[in-house]
Scaffold this active site. Structure first.
Site, PDB file in Angstrom:
ATOM      1  N   HIS A 126       0.808  -1.213   0.000  1.00  0.00           N
ATOM      2  CA  HIS A 126       0.000   0.000   0.000  1.00  0.00           C
ATOM      3  C   HIS A 126       0.845   1.269   0.000  1.00  0.00           C
ATOM      4  O   HIS A 126       0.396   2.315  -0.481  1.00  0.00           O
ATOM      5  CB  HIS A 126      -0.925   0.003   1.222  1.00  0.00           C
ATOM      6  CG  HIS A 126      -1.960  -1.076   1.190  1.00  0.00           C
ATOM      7  ND1 HIS A 126      -2.743  -1.399   2.278  1.00  0.00           N
ATOM      8  CD2 HIS A 126      -2.323  -1.940   0.210  1.00  0.00           C
ATOM      9  CE1 HIS A 126      -3.549  -2.396   1.962  1.00  0.00           C
ATOM     10  NE2 HIS A 126      -3.307  -2.750   0.719  1.00  0.00           N
ATOM     11  N   LEU A 376      -3.278  -9.574   5.745  1.00  0.00           N
ATOM     12  CA  LEU A 376      -3.151  -9.255   4.319  1.00  0.00           C
ATOM     13  C   LEU A 376      -1.919  -8.392   4.047  1.00  0.00           C
ATOM     14  O   LEU A 376      -1.701  -7.964   2.923  1.00  0.00           O
ATOM     15  CB  LEU A 376      -4.419  -8.550   3.811  1.00  0.00           C
ATOM     16  CG  LEU A 376      -5.718  -9.356   3.942  1.00  0.00           C
ATOM     17  CD1 LEU A 376      -6.917  -8.522   3.510  1.00  0.00           C
ATOM     18  CD2 LEU A 376      -5.649 -10.634   3.115  1.00  0.00           C
ATOM     19  N   PHE A 377      -1.122  -8.116   5.065  1.00  0.00           N
ATOM     20  CA  PHE A 377       0.229  -7.557   4.952  1.00  0.00           C
ATOM     21  C   PHE A 377       0.291  -6.214   4.228  1.00  0.00           C
ATOM     22  O   PHE A 377       1.283  -5.911   3.546  1.00  0.00           O
ATOM     23  CB  PHE A 377       1.162  -8.560   4.254  1.00  0.00           C
ATOM     24  CG  PHE A 377       0.969  -9.976   4.701  1.00  0.00           C
ATOM     25  CD1 PHE A 377       1.017 -10.303   6.047  1.00  0.00           C
ATOM     26  CD2 PHE A 377       0.714 -10.978   3.792  1.00  0.00           C
ATOM     27  CE1 PHE A 377       0.817 -11.605   6.478  1.00  0.00           C
ATOM     28  CE2 PHE A 377       0.520 -12.291   4.208  1.00  0.00           C
ATOM     29  CZ  PHE A 377       0.565 -12.611   5.559  1.00  0.00           C
ATOM     30  N   CYS A 378      -0.737  -5.381   4.380  1.00  0.00           N
ATOM     31  CA  CYS A 378      -0.774  -4.075   3.692  1.00  0.00           C
ATOM     32  C   CYS A 378      -0.538  -4.225   2.192  1.00  0.00           C
ATOM     33  O   CYS A 378       0.084  -3.370   1.551  1.00  0.00           O
ATOM     34  CB  CYS A 378       0.247  -3.113   4.296  1.00  0.00           C
ATOM     35  SG  CYS A 378      -0.107  -2.641   5.992  1.00  0.00           S
ATOM     36  N   ALA A 379      -1.032  -5.348   1.666  1.00  0.00           N
ATOM     37  CA  ALA A 379      -0.968  -5.609   0.217  1.00  0.00           C
ATOM     38  C   ALA A 379      -2.238  -6.369  -0.158  1.00  0.00           C
ATOM     39  O   ALA A 379      -2.194  -7.463  -0.711  1.00  0.00           O
ATOM     40  CB  ALA A 379       0.278  -6.403  -0.138  1.00  0.00           C
TER      41      ALA A 379
END
Length: 456
Positions: A126, A376-379
């Site tokens: 992100h 979701l790992f900032c992705a």
């Protein structure tokens, strides 16, 4: 014969926290296995020692005539030179100190010329996916997730071939924060430049694991964070071409960015005339984070002196241990865009059949003393793409809430680096095997959206 040194000669670099003991819900204590380097890596002992040695001499930067101020200013500017050397900067490149990779890319988004078209893959973190649309007068073209490095290059080629001209910028990661896979940066840079576009490299996950050379990769800018480079003191870097930085309005208005300020009054109406710096200081308003900057420079020197050849060799050894161990558990699926054989850094994400990822990660922590990441790992777009074919996950402890019409999806990420001993990844593999085979030994519940051990 391998060009890399024998793994036996490559010991883990000393990091803080390597001897921290944590309690287990099942009783007793164990040395904590920090396997979440992709979020924040532990501080190198060298970095901590350097910062501690400087701390008594801390003073204001660029703002005082006293000895400590002058010393701090020299330290700050010499750190800029050390970072430039670490990145292989060209003679006319600027190194701007920021708060993080996210801040660096927001800075770049703020200085791109009006009418710029930005090309970014939907697979980005992100930090490099989101800043561009916040800038008025900038168009963003989101490129679909490629399934091979070659397809990534072809996708960018097709997108750039169809543009109308004017300024353009490509933003791409060097290594995925989800899969760890290396992207074809040099090939993408060649395509960008062939079509008159510039390119910025998000090196947040690449720089701690591989050498990054701006000139060799032929990229226009590089962004990375200190806290992923074993220097967790709140600083980041944007380094590269000076022209857009020099010509744009300062990222922040304030002291340090201005050379001369004068108040004028004309016909009873007041105003301010400002002459801004044209150097990196133009975008470094306010009192700079000299501790964070010095920590980054210290980490850059420590990694360079240790030698990336040995660090890369040892990391490949750890990656092989993890991949081979997970391959022996049929219920585990490792996530990948480019395929199992794609080169990667020490970052792997996976799902476990029959388990919600939050529940699995909580059990690794509470029962084995292993810290990993779930979610979701900032992705989000990338993880949703990778999990699109997954069956509905059971509504277990910690299952994330889904938007209307969407399934609840999340994954587990294990990541490691220069300070990781073999025992940590061996314990991780053993824990995965035991949890899948025997199940959790403790009861868990959801608290504030997280899966946590139930109180006994």
């Amino acid at each position: 014969m391998s060009v890399y040194p024998s793994v036996a000669t490559c010991e883990p670099l000393p990091v803080l926290g390597s001897d921290v003991r944590v309690p287990l819900v099942t009783g007793g204590e164990v040395t904590y296995a920090a396997l979440d380097y992709a979020a924040s890596a532990p501080a190198l002992r060298r970095v901590w020692d350097d910062v501690a040695a400087y701390a008594p001499y801390y003073g204001s930067v660029h703002r005082g005539a006293g000895y400590l101020s002058q010393l701090s200013t020299d330290l700050f500017e010499n750190s800029r030179k050390d970072v430039a050397a670490f990145l292989g900067c060209r003679e006319d490149d600027q190194v701007v100190f920021t708060r993080s990779t996210t801040d660096s890319l927001n800075l770049l988004a703020a200085v791109v010329p009006q009418g710029t078209e930005v090309f970014v893959f939907e697979t980005e973190h992100h930090a490099s996916l989101l800043p561009w649309e916040r800038r008025d007068g900038v168009r963003v073209c989101y490129l679909s997730a490629p399934r091979s490095p070659r397809q990534a290059v072809e996708t960018l080629e097709q997108a750039l071939a169809g543009r109308d001209g004017g300024p353009a910028l490509v933003c791409v990661t060097g290594a995925s924060n989800v899969t760890g896979e290396l992207w074809p940066v040099r090939e993408l840079a060649a395509v960008a430049h062939a079509h008159g576009a510039r390119i910025v490299l998000d090196a947040a996950q690449l720089a701690p694991h591989h050498p990054v050379d701006i000139a060799e990769a032929d990229v226009d800018w590089v962004a990375f964070s200190g806290h992923k480079l074993y220097a967790p003191f709140g600083a980041g870097v944007l380094a590269g071409r000076a022209d857009w930085l020099r010509e744009a309005r300062p990222y922040l208005a304030g002291g340090g960015a201005s050379r001369k300020v004068a108040v004028r009054v004309e016909d009873g109406v007041g105003g301010v005339d400002v002459e801004w710096h044209t150097t990196a200081a133009r975008h470094e308003a306010g009192s700079p984070n000299v501790i964070g900057v010095y920590a980054i420079a210290s980490a850059c020197k420590a990694l360079s002196e240790a030698g990336f050849e040995g660090l890369v060799a040892r990391e490949r050894h750890l990656i092989a241990k993890v991949r081979e161990g997970l391959a022996e558990v049929p219920e585990v699926r490792v996530l990948s865009l480019f395929g199992d054989d794609a080169p990667r850094v020490g970052v792997l994400s996976f799902v476990v059949e029959g388990w919600n990822s939050s529940h699995f990660a909580a059990a690794l922590s509470a029962e084995y003393g292993i810290g990993v990441r779930d979610g979701l790992f900032c992705a989000h777009p990338l993880v949703r793409t990778l999990l699109d074919s997954e069956p509905e996950e059971p509504g277990e402890c910690g299952a994330p809430e889904a938007a209307p019409g969407e399934r609840s999806l999340n994954a587990i990420r294990v990541s490691f680096g220069a300070g990781t001993p073999d025992e940590h990844v061996e314990r991780f593999v053993r824990a995965v095997r035991e949890l899948v085979r025997d199940g959790a030994r403790w009861t868990y519940r959801t608290e504030d959206g997280r899966c946590v051990p139930a109180r006994g």
